[in-house]
Design a protein around this motif. Structure first.
Motif, PDB file in Angstrom:
ATOM      1  N   TYR A  62      -7.086   7.679  24.188  1.00 12.61           N
ATOM      2  CA  TYR A  62      -6.087   7.599  23.122  1.00 12.61           C
ATOM      3  C   TYR A  62      -6.371   8.649  22.043  1.00 12.61           C
ATOM      4  O   TYR A  62      -5.464   9.281  21.526  1.00 12.61           O
ATOM      5  CB  TYR A  62      -6.071   6.200  22.512  1.00 12.61           C
ATOM      6  CG  TYR A  62      -5.705   5.139  23.512  1.00 12.61           C
ATOM      7  CD1 TYR A  62      -4.391   5.007  23.947  1.00 12.61           C
ATOM      8  CD2 TYR A  62      -6.667   4.294  24.030  1.00 12.61           C
ATOM      9  CE1 TYR A  62      -4.045   4.041  24.881  1.00 12.61           C
ATOM     10  CE2 TYR A  62      -6.340   3.326  24.955  1.00 12.61           C
ATOM     11  CZ  TYR A  62      -5.026   3.206  25.376  1.00 12.61           C
ATOM     12  OH  TYR A  62      -4.686   2.258  26.299  1.00 12.61           O
ATOM     13  N   VAL A  63      -7.647   8.811  21.737  1.00 15.72           N
ATOM     14  CA  VAL A  63      -8.040   9.830  20.764  1.00 15.72           C
ATOM     15  C   VAL A  63      -7.751  11.213  21.323  1.00 15.72           C
ATOM     16  O   VAL A  63      -7.290  12.103  20.606  1.00 15.72           O
ATOM     17  CB  VAL A  63      -9.533   9.685  20.395  1.00 15.72           C
ATOM     18  CG1 VAL A  63      -9.967  10.761  19.435  1.00 15.72           C
ATOM     19  CG2 VAL A  63      -9.803   8.308  19.799  1.00 15.72           C
ATOM     20  N   SER A  64      -8.001  11.394  22.616  1.00 10.71           N
ATOM     21  CA  SER A  64      -7.774  12.676  23.271  1.00 10.71           C
ATOM     22  C   SER A  64      -6.312  13.104  23.168  1.00 10.71           C
ATOM     23  O   SER A  64      -6.012  14.287  22.989  1.00 10.71           O
ATOM     24  CB  SER A  64      -8.188  12.587  24.739  1.00 10.71           C
ATOM     25  OG  SER A  64      -7.966  13.808  25.387  1.00 10.71           O
ATOM     26  N   TYR A  65      -5.416  12.156  23.267  1.00 11.63           N
ATOM     27  CA  TYR A  65      -3.989  12.455  23.126  1.00 11.63           C
ATOM     28  C   TYR A  65      -3.703  13.044  21.746  1.00 11.63           C
ATOM     29  O   TYR A  65      -3.049  14.076  21.623  1.00 11.63           O
ATOM     30  CB  TYR A  65      -3.162  11.187  23.351  1.00 11.63           C
ATOM     31  CG  TYR A  65      -1.683  11.406  23.196  1.00 11.63           C
ATOM     32  CD1 TYR A  65      -0.953  12.043  24.192  1.00 11.63           C
ATOM     33  CD2 TYR A  65      -1.021  11.003  22.042  1.00 11.63           C
ATOM     34  CE1 TYR A  65       0.402  12.261  24.048  1.00 11.63           C
ATOM     35  CE2 TYR A  65       0.337  11.209  21.890  1.00 11.63           C
ATOM     36  CZ  TYR A  65       1.042  11.835  22.898  1.00 11.63           C
ATOM     37  OH  TYR A  65       2.383  12.054  22.744  1.00 11.63           O
ATOM     38  N   ILE A  99      -5.317  23.996  28.306  1.00  7.73           N
ATOM     39  CA  ILE A  99      -6.168  24.162  29.492  1.00  7.73           C
ATOM     40  C   ILE A  99      -7.521  24.743  29.105  1.00  7.73           C
ATOM     41  O   ILE A  99      -8.565  24.268  29.544  1.00  7.73           O
ATOM     42  CB  ILE A  99      -5.458  25.033  30.551  1.00  7.73           C
ATOM     43  CG1 ILE A  99      -4.279  24.262  31.139  1.00  7.73           C
ATOM     44  CG2 ILE A  99      -6.426  25.479  31.646  1.00  7.73           C
ATOM     45  CD1 ILE A  99      -3.343  25.095  31.986  1.00  7.73           C
ATOM     46  N   PHE A 100      -7.504  25.768  28.248  1.00  5.92           N
ATOM     47  CA  PHE A 100      -8.751  26.420  27.859  1.00  5.92           C
ATOM     48  C   PHE A 100      -9.666  25.481  27.065  1.00  5.92           C
ATOM     49  O   PHE A 100     -10.883  25.472  27.254  1.00  5.92           O
ATOM     50  CB  PHE A 100      -8.457  27.687  27.047  1.00  5.92           C
ATOM     51  CG  PHE A 100      -9.698  28.420  26.634  1.00  5.92           C
ATOM     52  CD1 PHE A 100     -10.402  29.179  27.554  1.00  5.92           C
ATOM     53  CD2 PHE A 100     -10.172  28.338  25.334  1.00  5.92           C
ATOM     54  CE1 PHE A 100     -11.561  29.852  27.181  1.00  5.92           C
ATOM     55  CE2 PHE A 100     -11.319  28.998  24.951  1.00  5.92           C
ATOM     56  CZ  PHE A 100     -12.018  29.760  25.884  1.00  5.92           C
ATOM     57  N   PHE A 101      -9.089  24.696  26.172  1.00  5.47           N
ATOM     58  CA  PHE A 101      -9.895  23.837  25.304  1.00  5.47           C
ATOM     59  C   PHE A 101     -10.084  22.418  25.840  1.00  5.47           C
ATOM     60  O   PHE A 101     -10.628  21.563  25.127  1.00  5.47           O
ATOM     61  CB  PHE A 101      -9.288  23.779  23.894  1.00  5.47           C
ATOM     62  CG  PHE A 101      -9.529  25.013  23.095  1.00  5.47           C
ATOM     63  CD1 PHE A 101     -10.782  25.303  22.600  1.00  5.47           C
ATOM     64  CD2 PHE A 101      -8.496  25.901  22.844  1.00  5.47           C
ATOM     65  CE1 PHE A 101     -11.011  26.451  21.865  1.00  5.47           C
ATOM     66  CE2 PHE A 101      -8.710  27.049  22.103  1.00  5.47           C
ATOM     67  CZ  PHE A 101      -9.972  27.325  21.612  1.00  5.47           C
ATOM     68  N   MET A 102      -9.649  22.119  27.058  1.00  5.83           N
ATOM     69  CA  MET A 102      -9.763  20.756  27.582  1.00  5.83           C
ATOM     70  C   MET A 102     -11.186  20.207  27.550  1.00  5.83           C
ATOM     71  O   MET A 102     -11.395  19.061  27.130  1.00  5.83           O
ATOM     72  CB  MET A 102      -9.178  20.668  28.991  1.00  5.83           C
ATOM     73  CG  MET A 102      -9.100  19.246  29.509  1.00  5.83           C
ATOM     74  SD  MET A 102      -8.316  18.050  28.400  1.00  5.83           S
ATOM     75  CE  MET A 102      -6.688  18.699  28.248  1.00  5.83           C
ATOM     76  N   PRO A 103     -12.227  20.938  27.965  1.00  3.69           N
ATOM     77  CA  PRO A 103     -13.586  20.377  27.864  1.00  3.69           C
ATOM     78  C   PRO A 103     -13.982  20.056  26.422  1.00  3.69           C
ATOM     79  O   PRO A 103     -14.620  19.036  26.162  1.00  3.69           O
ATOM     80  CB  PRO A 103     -14.483  21.473  28.444  1.00  3.69           C
ATOM     81  CG  PRO A 103     -13.589  22.305  29.283  1.00  3.69           C
ATOM     82  CD  PRO A 103     -12.238  22.238  28.649  1.00  3.69           C
ATOM     83  N   VAL A 104     -13.592  20.897  25.499  1.00  5.31           N
ATOM     84  CA  VAL A 104     -13.902  20.663  24.087  1.00  5.31           C
ATOM     85  C   VAL A 104     -13.142  19.443  23.584  1.00  5.31           C
ATOM     86  O   VAL A 104     -13.696  18.594  22.867  1.00  5.31           O
ATOM     87  CB  VAL A 104     -13.552  21.912  23.240  1.00  5.31           C
ATOM     88  CG1 VAL A 104     -13.731  21.636  21.767  1.00  5.31           C
ATOM     89  CG2 VAL A 104     -14.389  23.096  23.681  1.00  5.31           C
ATOM     90  N   ILE A 105     -11.879  19.310  23.965  1.00  7.68           N
ATOM     91  CA  ILE A 105     -11.063  18.170  23.547  1.00  7.68           C
ATOM     92  C   ILE A 105     -11.644  16.871  24.093  1.00  7.68           C
ATOM     93  O   ILE A 105     -11.711  15.861  23.380  1.00  7.68           O
ATOM     94  CB  ILE A 105      -9.596  18.365  23.982  1.00  7.68           C
ATOM     95  CG1 ILE A 105      -8.953  19.502  23.193  1.00  7.68           C
ATOM     96  CG2 ILE A 105      -8.801  17.079  23.819  1.00  7.68           C
ATOM     97  CD1 ILE A 105      -7.579  19.926  23.697  1.00  7.68           C
ATOM     98  N   MET A 106     -12.090  16.874  25.343  1.00  8.67           N
ATOM     99  CA  MET A 106     -12.664  15.658  25.926  1.00  8.67           C
ATOM    100  C   MET A 106     -13.931  15.234  25.193  1.00  8.67           C
ATOM    101  O   MET A 106     -14.109  14.059  24.878  1.00  8.67           O
ATOM    102  CB  MET A 106     -12.949  15.869  27.419  1.00  8.67           C
ATOM    103  CG  MET A 106     -11.691  15.952  28.252  1.00  8.67           C
ATOM    104  SD  MET A 106     -11.948  15.953  30.038  1.00  8.67           S
ATOM    105  CE  MET A 106     -13.120  17.255  30.297  1.00  8.67           C
ATOM    106  N   ARG A 107     -14.805  16.188  24.908  1.00  8.93           N
ATOM    107  CA  ARG A 107     -16.034  15.848  24.191  1.00  8.93           C
ATOM    108  C   ARG A 107     -15.746  15.421  22.751  1.00  8.93           C
ATOM    109  O   ARG A 107     -16.327  14.471  22.260  1.00  8.93           O
ATOM    110  CB  ARG A 107     -17.001  17.036  24.193  1.00  8.93           C
ATOM    111  CG  ARG A 107     -17.806  17.115  25.428  1.00  8.93           C
ATOM    112  CD  ARG A 107     -19.003  17.993  25.205  1.00  8.93           C
ATOM    113  NE  ARG A 107     -19.803  18.068  26.409  1.00  8.93           N
ATOM    114  CZ  ARG A 107     -20.907  18.775  26.507  1.00  8.93           C
ATOM    115  NH1 ARG A 107     -21.331  19.481  25.489  1.00  8.93           N
ATOM    116  NH2 ARG A 107     -21.592  18.782  27.621  1.00  8.93           N
TER     117      ARG A 107
END
Length: 129
Positions: A62-65, A99-107
């Protein structure tokens, strides 16, 4: 602003939300995709368990959204109003950014989620107490 003891410090650095002395993640670099979300079970300094309950980090979706929306809006504003691109190009800028920032967004989402439930404990650091 970014001192030990603040939630912002723990969120941005990915450090233990209780003592801020150890990173929660096994790998510092979020772009090593095989280990992006691999976390230590507990903090080596204070013993805090990061996984409070089974499936604890599902709530981070939910936060990731919300974080993803913030990145998308920022990409749109930069591409559309600062660079002056067309609407379709702005759409591609948004997709590329996400797409580029997905790993950063997940963490970042996991860090925000765990910091909603845990707070800094000054007594765990001898030099701060």
């Amino acid at each position: 602003m970014l001192k030990k003891g603040s939630k912002l410090y723990s969120i941005l650095t990915g450090s233990c939300p209780k003592c801020h002395n150890e990173r929660m993640y096994e790998e510092k670099n979020p772009y090593k995709l095989a280990k992006t979300l691999k976390m230590h079970e507990t903090c080596a300094h204070c013993g805090t368990r990061y996984k409070i309950e089974p499936s604890f980090f599902y709530g981070a979706m939910y936060v990731s959204y919300g974080v993803g929306i913030a990145f998308a809006v920022a990409a749109f504003v930069v591409s559309r109003y600062f660079i002056g691109t067309e609407l379709l190009t702005s759409f591609f800028a948004i997709m590329g950014t996400l797409i580029f920032f997905m790993p950063v967004i997940m963490r970042l989402s996991r860090n925000i989620w765990i910091n909603l439930f845990m707070s800094y404990d000054k007594s765990l650091n001898k030099k701060d107490a």
